[in-house]
Scaffold this motif. Structure first.
Motif, PDB file in Angstrom:
ATOM      1  N   ALA A 171      26.761  17.108 -19.441  1.00 41.23           N
ATOM      2  CA  ALA A 171      27.907  17.671 -18.714  1.00 41.23           C
ATOM      3  C   ALA A 171      28.056  19.149 -19.050  1.00 41.23           C
ATOM      4  CB  ALA A 171      29.175  16.905 -19.062  1.00 41.23           C
ATOM      5  N   PRO A 172      27.036  19.967 -18.699  1.00 47.13           N
ATOM      6  CA  PRO A 172      27.131  21.384 -19.030  1.00 47.13           C
ATOM      7  C   PRO A 172      28.235  22.066 -18.230  1.00 47.13           C
ATOM      8  CG  PRO A 172      25.255  21.004 -17.592  1.00 47.13           C
ATOM      9  CD  PRO A 172      25.822  19.649 -17.947  1.00 47.13           C
ATOM     10  N   ALA A 173      28.895  23.010 -18.857  1.00 48.37           N
ATOM     11  CA  ALA A 173      29.978  23.739 -18.191  1.00 48.37           C
ATOM     12  C   ALA A 173      29.456  24.586 -17.033  1.00 48.37           C
ATOM     13  CB  ALA A 173      30.710  24.620 -19.203  1.00 48.37           C
ATOM     14  N   CYS A 174      28.178  24.891 -17.034  1.00 44.44           N
ATOM     15  CA  CYS A 174      27.607  25.726 -15.970  1.00 44.44           C
ATOM     16  C   CYS A 174      27.293  24.931 -14.707  1.00 44.44           C
ATOM     17  CB  CYS A 174      26.351  26.435 -16.462  1.00 44.44           C
ATOM     18  SG  CYS A 174      25.016  25.328 -16.961  1.00 44.44           S
ATOM     19  N   ARG A 175      27.319  23.620 -14.785  1.00 43.52           N
ATOM     20  CA  ARG A 175      26.997  22.797 -13.622  1.00 43.52           C
ATOM     21  C   ARG A 175      28.010  23.064 -12.506  1.00 43.52           C
ATOM     22  NH1 ARG A 175      25.734  16.929 -14.939  1.00 43.52           N
ATOM     23  NH2 ARG A 175      23.728  17.821 -15.434  1.00 43.52           N
ATOM     24  N   ILE A 209      32.322  30.839 -19.768  1.00 48.45           N
ATOM     25  CA  ILE A 209      31.942  29.475 -19.373  1.00 48.45           C
ATOM     26  C   ILE A 209      31.206  28.790 -20.512  1.00 48.45           C
ATOM     27  CG2 ILE A 209      30.452  28.157 -17.802  1.00 48.45           C
ATOM     28  CD1 ILE A 209      31.255  30.249 -15.641  1.00 48.45           C
ATOM     29  N   PHE A 210      30.337  29.520 -21.181  1.00 53.08           N
ATOM     30  CA  PHE A 210      29.577  28.936 -22.285  1.00 53.08           C
ATOM     31  C   PHE A 210      30.473  28.540 -23.455  1.00 53.08           C
ATOM     32  CE2 PHE A 210      26.032  31.019 -20.150  1.00 53.08           C
ATOM     33  CZ  PHE A 210      25.089  30.007 -20.198  1.00 53.08           C
ATOM     34  N   ARG A 211      31.534  29.282 -23.684  1.00 58.87           N
ATOM     35  CA  ARG A 211      32.411  28.974 -24.823  1.00 58.87           C
ATOM     36  C   ARG A 211      33.033  27.588 -24.719  1.00 58.87           C
ATOM     37  NH1 ARG A 211      33.413  34.519 -24.647  1.00 58.87           N
ATOM     38  NH2 ARG A 211      35.247  34.354 -23.322  1.00 58.87           N
ATOM     39  N   ARG A 212      33.164  27.053 -23.521  1.00 58.68           N
ATOM     40  CA  ARG A 212      33.741  25.716 -23.375  1.00 58.68           C
ATOM     41  C   ARG A 212      32.671  24.642 -23.099  1.00 58.68           C
ATOM     42  NH1 ARG A 212      35.025  27.909 -18.012  1.00 58.68           N
ATOM     43  NH2 ARG A 212      34.213  26.467 -16.473  1.00 58.68           N
ATOM     44  N   CYS A 213      31.425  24.992 -23.242  1.00 59.14           N
ATOM     45  CA  CYS A 213      30.335  24.062 -22.936  1.00 59.14           C
ATOM     46  C   CYS A 213      29.966  23.197 -24.143  1.00 59.14           C
ATOM     47  CB  CYS A 213      29.104  24.821 -22.467  1.00 59.14           C
ATOM     48  SG  CYS A 213      27.782  23.717 -21.922  1.00 59.14           S
ATOM     49  N   PRO A 214      29.895  21.872 -23.965  1.00 62.83           N
ATOM     50  CA  PRO A 214      29.517  20.994 -25.069  1.00 62.83           C
ATOM     51  C   PRO A 214      28.032  21.116 -25.444  1.00 62.83           C
ATOM     52  CG  PRO A 214      29.749  19.716 -23.060  1.00 62.83           C
ATOM     53  CD  PRO A 214      30.211  21.116 -22.733  1.00 62.83           C
ATOM     54  N   LEU A 215      27.237  21.755 -24.597  1.00 64.24           N
ATOM     55  CA  LEU A 215      25.804  21.900 -24.859  1.00 64.24           C
ATOM     56  C   LEU A 215      25.432  23.309 -25.308  1.00 64.24           C
ATOM     57  CD1 LEU A 215      24.497  19.932 -21.758  1.00 64.24           C
ATOM     58  CD2 LEU A 215      24.755  19.110 -24.094  1.00 64.24           C
ATOM     59  N   LEU A 216      26.434  24.093 -25.704  1.00 68.16           N
ATOM     60  CA  LEU A 216      26.198  25.487 -26.065  1.00 68.16           C
ATOM     61  C   LEU A 216      25.125  25.647 -27.135  1.00 68.16           C
ATOM     62  CD1 LEU A 216      26.790  28.504 -26.016  1.00 68.16           C
ATOM     63  CD2 LEU A 216      28.703  28.076 -27.571  1.00 68.16           C
ATOM     64  N   ALA A 217      25.239  24.935 -28.230  1.00 74.37           N
ATOM     65  CA  ALA A 217      24.271  25.103 -29.331  1.00 74.37           C
ATOM     66  C   ALA A 217      22.866  24.751 -28.876  1.00 74.37           C
ATOM     67  CB  ALA A 217      24.676  24.245 -30.527  1.00 74.37           C
ATOM     68  N   ARG A 218      22.731  23.657 -28.158  1.00 70.95           N
ATOM     69  CA  ARG A 218      21.403  23.219 -27.703  1.00 70.95           C
ATOM     70  C   ARG A 218      20.816  24.232 -26.716  1.00 70.95           C
ATOM     71  NH1 ARG A 218      19.909  17.233 -25.411  1.00 70.95           N
ATOM     72  NH2 ARG A 218      17.677  17.520 -25.554  1.00 70.95           N
ATOM     73  N   CYS A 219      21.654  24.724 -25.813  1.00 70.54           N
ATOM     74  CA  CYS A 219      21.205  25.702 -24.828  1.00 70.54           C
ATOM     75  C   CYS A 219      20.804  27.012 -25.512  1.00 70.54           C
ATOM     76  CB  CYS A 219      22.310  25.937 -23.802  1.00 70.54           C
ATOM     77  SG  CYS A 219      21.831  27.001 -22.431  1.00 70.54           S
ATOM     78  N   ARG A 220      21.590  27.434 -26.489  1.00 71.74           N
ATOM     79  CA  ARG A 220      21.285  28.683 -27.190  1.00 71.74           C
ATOM     80  C   ARG A 220      19.964  28.574 -27.947  1.00 71.74           C
ATOM     81  NH1 ARG A 220      25.811  31.838 -30.287  1.00 71.74           N
ATOM     82  NH2 ARG A 220      26.328  32.185 -28.109  1.00 71.74           N
TER      83      ARG A 220
END
Length: 139
Positions: A14-18, A39-50
């Motif tokens: 459920a990425p925030a960028c979707r 948008i990234f600050r509220r994303c649950p996948l931020l660490a993985r994406c980074r």
């Protein structure tokens, strides 16, 4: 390089960028990327994406990924980009595989034709880059 990380396509993700207009993540040179980063600050996948973004070659991945602009990723990877000819950095994938299989530092150094000290130093820098990235996510 993978054009798009597979984990973002997973049905359970459920990425925030979707659903967000993707042009927001690819601002023209010099234009502010604050809105994309929010948008990234509220994303649950931020660490993985980074971490995925930091694993990609900086010359091939543009735009805002994992909450970092192209320039910010370059700055963060400066240590990682110090891959001298014949040095351990050129053998990164091989070293990762050998380490995962339990190889010692000296075995890795021998396999890539380097010194144990150089391999350890390279590995330490890689861990530092990842730690910095993870600390920025937590902040």
């Amino acid at each position: 390089m993978s054009n798009y990380p597979d984990f973002l396509n997973a049905t359970t993700a459920a990425p925030a960028c979707r659903g967000v207009d993707t042009t927001l993540f690819f601002p023209p040179r010099g234009q502010d990327s604050t809105e994309a980063k929010a948008i990234f600050r509220r994303c649950p996948l931020l660490a993985r994406c980074r971490l995925w973004a930091l694993d990609q070659p900086v010359t091939e991945l543009h735009g805002v990924w994992g909450g970092l602009s192209h320039v910010e990723r370059i700055d963060l990877k400066r240590v990682q980009l110090r891959r001298w000819r014949g040095g351990p950095g050129e053998h990164h994938d091989q070293m990762v595989q050998m380490r995962a299989n339990g190889a010692t530092w000296s075995e890795i150094a021998k396999a890539i034709g380097s010194t144990t000290e150089s391999v350890k130093s390279y590995w330490k820098r890689q861990r530092r880059v990842r730690r910095i990235a993870q600390e920025q996510v937590a902040a």
